[in-house]
Design a protein around this motif. Structure first.
Motif, short mmCIF file in Angstrom:
data_model
loop_
_atom_site.label_atom_id
_atom_site.label_comp_id
_atom_site.label_asym_id
_atom_site.label_seq_id
_atom_site.Cartn_x
_atom_site.Cartn_y
_atom_site.Cartn_z
N TRP A 5 -1.09 -0.41 13.12
CA TRP A 5 -0.41 0.99 13.17
C TRP A 5 -1.20 2.18 12.38
O TRP A 5 -1.32 3.28 12.99
CB TRP A 5 1.02 0.89 12.74
CG TRP A 5 1.88 0.41 13.63
CD1 TRP A 5 2.80 -0.87 13.56
CD2 TRP A 5 2.38 0.82 15.10
NE1 TRP A 5 3.48 -1.03 14.95
CE2 TRP A 5 3.16 0.06 15.67
CE3 TRP A 5 1.79 2.14 15.67
CZ2 TRP A 5 3.91 0.42 16.82
CZ3 TRP A 5 2.30 2.40 16.75
CH2 TRP A 5 3.28 1.50 17.49
N GLU A 46 -4.38 9.07 16.46
CA GLU A 46 -3.86 10.04 16.95
C GLU A 46 -3.95 11.20 16.27
O GLU A 46 -4.02 12.44 16.76
CB GLU A 46 -2.26 9.65 16.83
CG GLU A 46 -1.77 8.61 17.79
CD GLU A 46 -0.31 8.41 17.82
OE1 GLU A 46 0.31 8.32 17.01
OE2 GLU A 46 0.17 7.81 19.01
N ARG A 47 -4.20 11.14 14.91
CA ARG A 47 -4.53 12.31 14.05
C ARG A 47 -5.92 13.07 14.50
O ARG A 47 -5.88 14.19 14.55
CB ARG A 47 -4.64 12.02 12.49
CG ARG A 47 -3.45 11.86 11.82
CD ARG A 47 -3.53 11.70 10.33
NE ARG A 47 -4.49 10.69 9.99
CZ ARG A 47 -4.04 9.48 9.71
NH1 ARG A 47 -2.50 9.04 9.65
NH2 ARG A 47 -4.91 8.70 9.22
N GLY A 53 -6.91 12.98 17.58
CA GLY A 53 -6.64 13.48 18.82
C GLY A 53 -7.26 12.50 20.02
O GLY A 53 -7.50 12.74 20.94
N ARG A 94 -0.82 -0.02 22.85
CA ARG A 94 0.10 0.42 22.24
C ARG A 94 1.60 -0.08 22.59
O ARG A 94 2.50 -0.69 21.59
CB ARG A 94 0.54 2.06 22.65
CG ARG A 94 1.78 2.65 21.72
CD ARG A 94 1.99 4.02 22.34
NE ARG A 94 1.11 4.74 21.94
CZ ARG A 94 0.95 5.70 20.82
NH1 ARG A 94 2.06 5.20 19.60
NH2 ARG A 94 0.18 6.51 20.46
N TYR A 122 -7.74 9.21 22.34
CA TYR A 122 -6.76 8.23 23.32
C TYR A 122 -6.43 6.84 23.12
O TYR A 122 -7.59 6.32 22.71
CB TYR A 122 -7.37 8.58 24.96
CG TYR A 122 -6.89 7.70 25.93
CD1 TYR A 122 -5.46 8.33 26.43
CD2 TYR A 122 -7.29 6.52 26.52
CE1 TYR A 122 -5.11 7.60 27.61
CE2 TYR A 122 -6.59 5.74 27.29
CZ TYR A 122 -5.34 6.36 28.18
OH TYR A 122 -4.87 5.56 28.87
N VAL A 123 -5.36 6.61 22.82
CA VAL A 123 -5.01 5.04 22.53
C VAL A 123 -4.59 4.55 23.84
O VAL A 123 -3.69 4.90 24.61
CB VAL A 123 -3.75 5.15 21.66
CG1 VAL A 123 -3.37 3.60 21.19
CG2 VAL A 123 -4.09 6.09 20.32
N VAL A 183 -3.80 3.05 14.55
CA VAL A 183 -3.26 4.06 15.78
C VAL A 183 -3.00 5.33 15.31
O VAL A 183 -3.47 6.18 15.89
CB VAL A 183 -1.99 3.12 16.37
CG1 VAL A 183 -1.16 4.26 17.35
CG2 VAL A 183 -2.33 2.00 17.13
N ASN A 184 -2.32 5.36 14.20
CA ASN A 184 -1.94 6.70 13.81
C ASN A 184 -3.36 7.34 13.29
O ASN A 184 -3.38 8.71 13.40
CB ASN A 184 -1.04 6.62 12.50
CG ASN A 184 0.27 6.03 12.56
OD1 ASN A 184 0.60 6.11 13.69
ND2 ASN A 184 0.63 5.38 11.68
N ASN A 199 -9.94 1.30 19.77
CA ASN A 199 -9.37 0.76 20.57
C ASN A 199 -9.26 -0.92 20.41
O ASN A 199 -8.28 -1.61 20.39
CB ASN A 199 -9.39 1.19 21.99
CG ASN A 199 -8.67 2.33 22.38
OD1 ASN A 199 -7.53 2.50 22.41
ND2 ASN A 199 -9.28 3.44 22.57
N ASN A 215 5.68 3.16 15.32
CA ASN A 215 4.79 3.55 14.59
C ASN A 215 4.46 2.94 13.20
O ASN A 215 5.12 2.13 12.82
CB ASN A 215 4.93 5.03 14.34
CG ASN A 215 6.12 5.50 13.87
OD1 ASN A 215 6.60 5.00 12.69
ND2 ASN A 215 7.04 6.49 14.12
#
Length: 256
Positions: A227, A234-235, A237, A245, A239-240, A230-231, A211, A256
């Motif tokens: 990004w 997310e892959r 799992g 964001r 928390y962003v 961030v991606n 983060n 994205n």
């Protein structure tokens, strides 16, 4: 009982395992009601389980059985403060532990951490100085003191402490996050990113590092890299943080 103690010491904090540990400690107490080690272990298990009231009860029993057992006072202090929010009782127990063992580094560390959380930074630093005096290679003490220096904007002292912590334990991911945070506050963004990269290398699941990395890359207008991070989160799992964001979306003009 020994099996239960190992479960706690191994930091296997899964609820079902903690519950089994509590049962094992309880059986040990039923066999020997003066077994203060079993009460202590059950108190730790209850505290981890989130039952601070029962933890305090067990630690109090330890103290009745063995009044000079300083660890019980420190553990009860933590339960009073972090579990019940009782600052006065916590401070009294921390003081008692140090009175019993005035040369024990970990007691100063725990009281220093407590003082830092309640905002008594001068007393916190004093206690952490004592911890380091008694145990110069105490990496956690250097790290906590460094964090407090960072809050006080004494960045040179903070970084010196983090450097020492990392020198003592170079494999600790969170030390790089804390140093990276101070570099970030001191506007040394490249060094901050370097530390965060190292933190993620050591612990690929360090969400705090990810983060902060996204936030710094966004500040540097490195939107593709931000990004990408961030991606990747997310892959996995992770928390962003929503504010990160939203800011990245706004300044990059992308989703994205």
């Amino acid at each position: 009982m020994e099996k239960a103690r190992r479960l706690i010491e191994d930091n296997t904090y899964y609820i079902e395992i903690i519950d089994k540990a509590i049962i094992s400690f309880t059986k040990a107490i039923e066999i020997d009601k003066k077994n203060y080690i079993a009460y202590e272990g059950r108190g730790v298990a209850h505290y981890i389980r989130g039952n601070s009231t029962q933890a305090i009860s067990d630690y109090t029993k330890v103290i009745k059985l063995k009044p000079d057992y300083s660890h019980a006072y420190v553990n009860r202090a933590s339960a009073y403060f972090y579990g019940e929010g009782d600052i006065d009782k916590a401070e009294k127990d921390f003081n008692k532990a140090i009175k019993i063992k005035p040369n024990f580094a970990i007691h100063y560390l725990r009281r220093g951490d407590f003082y830092g959380v309640i905002g008594n930074n001068n007393q916190a630093i004093s206690d952490l100085n004592k911890a380091i005096e008694f145990k110069p290679d105490y990496a956690d003490a250097h790290c906590i003191r460094g964090s407090i220096y960072g809050l006080l904007h004494k960045y040179d002292k903070a970084i010196a402490d983090f450097n020492k912590a990392i020198e003592i334990n170079p494999g600790h991911s969170e030390f790089y996050v804390t140093r990276g945070t101070v570099y970030y506050k001191n506007k040394d963004l490249d060094r901050a990113l370097s530390d965060l990269g190292k933190a993620i290398e050591l612990n690929p699941n360090n969400i705090n590092a990810y983060n902060l990395k996204v936030g710094i890359l966004t500040l540097q207008s490195k939107y593709d890299e931000a990004w990408k991070a961030v991606n990747e989160m997310e892959r996995k799992g992770f928390y962003v943080m929503p504010n990160l964001r939203r800011k990245l979306q706004k300044v990059s003009g992308r989703w994205n």
